[in-house]
Scaffold this active site. Sequence first.
Site, PDB file in Angstrom:
ATOM      1  CD  GLU A  41      -1.756   0.213  -6.137  1.00 44.76           C
ATOM      2  OE1 GLU A  41      -2.553   0.710  -7.076  1.00 44.76           O
ATOM      3  OE2 GLU A  41      -0.422   0.444  -5.861  1.00 44.76           O
ATOM      4  CG  ASP A  82       5.655   4.067 -10.939  1.00 44.31           C
ATOM      5  OD1 ASP A  82       4.297   4.167 -10.730  1.00 44.31           O
ATOM      6  OD2 ASP A  82       6.335   3.025 -10.968  1.00 44.31           O
ATOM      7  CE  LYS A 142       5.050   4.799  -4.278  1.00 46.88           C
ATOM      8  NZ  LYS A 142       5.049   3.318  -5.004  1.00 46.88           N
ATOM      9  CG  ASP A 187       6.370   5.452  -7.571  1.00 46.35           C
ATOM     10  OD1 ASP A 187       6.831   4.643  -6.457  1.00 46.35           O
ATOM     11  OD2 ASP A 187       5.346   5.268  -7.795  1.00 46.35           O
ATOM     12  CD  GLU A 227       5.181  -0.962  -7.589  1.00 46.94           C
ATOM     13  OE1 GLU A 227       5.172  -1.982  -7.856  1.00 46.94           O
ATOM     14  OE2 GLU A 227       4.869   0.310  -8.110  1.00 46.94           O
TER      15      GLU A 227
END
Length: 265
Positions: free
Chosen positions: A181, A44, A112, A83, A114
């Site tokens: 990350e 993204d 993916k 994403d 988050e």
Amino acid sequence: MQKKETITSLQQARGQRKLVMITAYDALFASLFEESADMILVGDSLNMSFLGEPDTLSATLDQMIYHTRAVCSGAPKSFVICDMPFGSTNTLDEALRNSVKVFQQTRADAVKIEGGIERAELVRHLCDNAIAVMGHVGLLPQSVRSEGGYKVQGRDEASFAQVIEDAKAIEAAGAFALVVEGVTSDLGAAVTEAVDIPVIGIGAGNATDGQVLVWSDMLGFFEAFKPRFVKRYLNGAELVKEAAAQYAKEVRDGLFPNDEHTYGK
């Protein structure tokens, strides 16, 4: 002919070979990365690279699907991850509906998601419904506004422990791999040790199972700033500017097109 990675081959790579992941948003660059990358992430981050936005939050599901289709077309032998953008997975039903849409409208191999412990139930729900999920813990770009900026995790005991617990929870929920990350190198190593699935680092040190970089950072096209963890492997912006300036000069001087670039009778 390059053999396409699978979830099984990616997981078997842990401890045997480092995994390479690069972002891409279109068929052209995806085709250029296919030989080198084990995985391509349609991140993204595309709206930061292409739209000039300050963060990733403006990306929409329709945008992600469009760009994922392009990447899958350009790199058919690559393992492609889409994403899931901000606001597309707020509830279990919404997350499943939108992930199914990604799978039906693209050839993506995984999505993916988050988040940590608070997203574990959602990840489990997707995995239980045949959606392959890559997790993402540590610094979370989709939480940048609520967190008050991009903050490196692991510099205090509380955040260090939290990221490890987040990683364990996402693994237990069924994720096949994990991005970590923006963490200290010690925390990147600790997360990799704490789970049995591949851990892909970005700004997480060298002890992870692999690395990912945003292509425009890696190739030096993004000039606004350079994060500490980024290494530029090409002065892309400079090379493009030089080429564009040379083209403009030749047009203005009447040197292009010459006979070589002109159709005859």
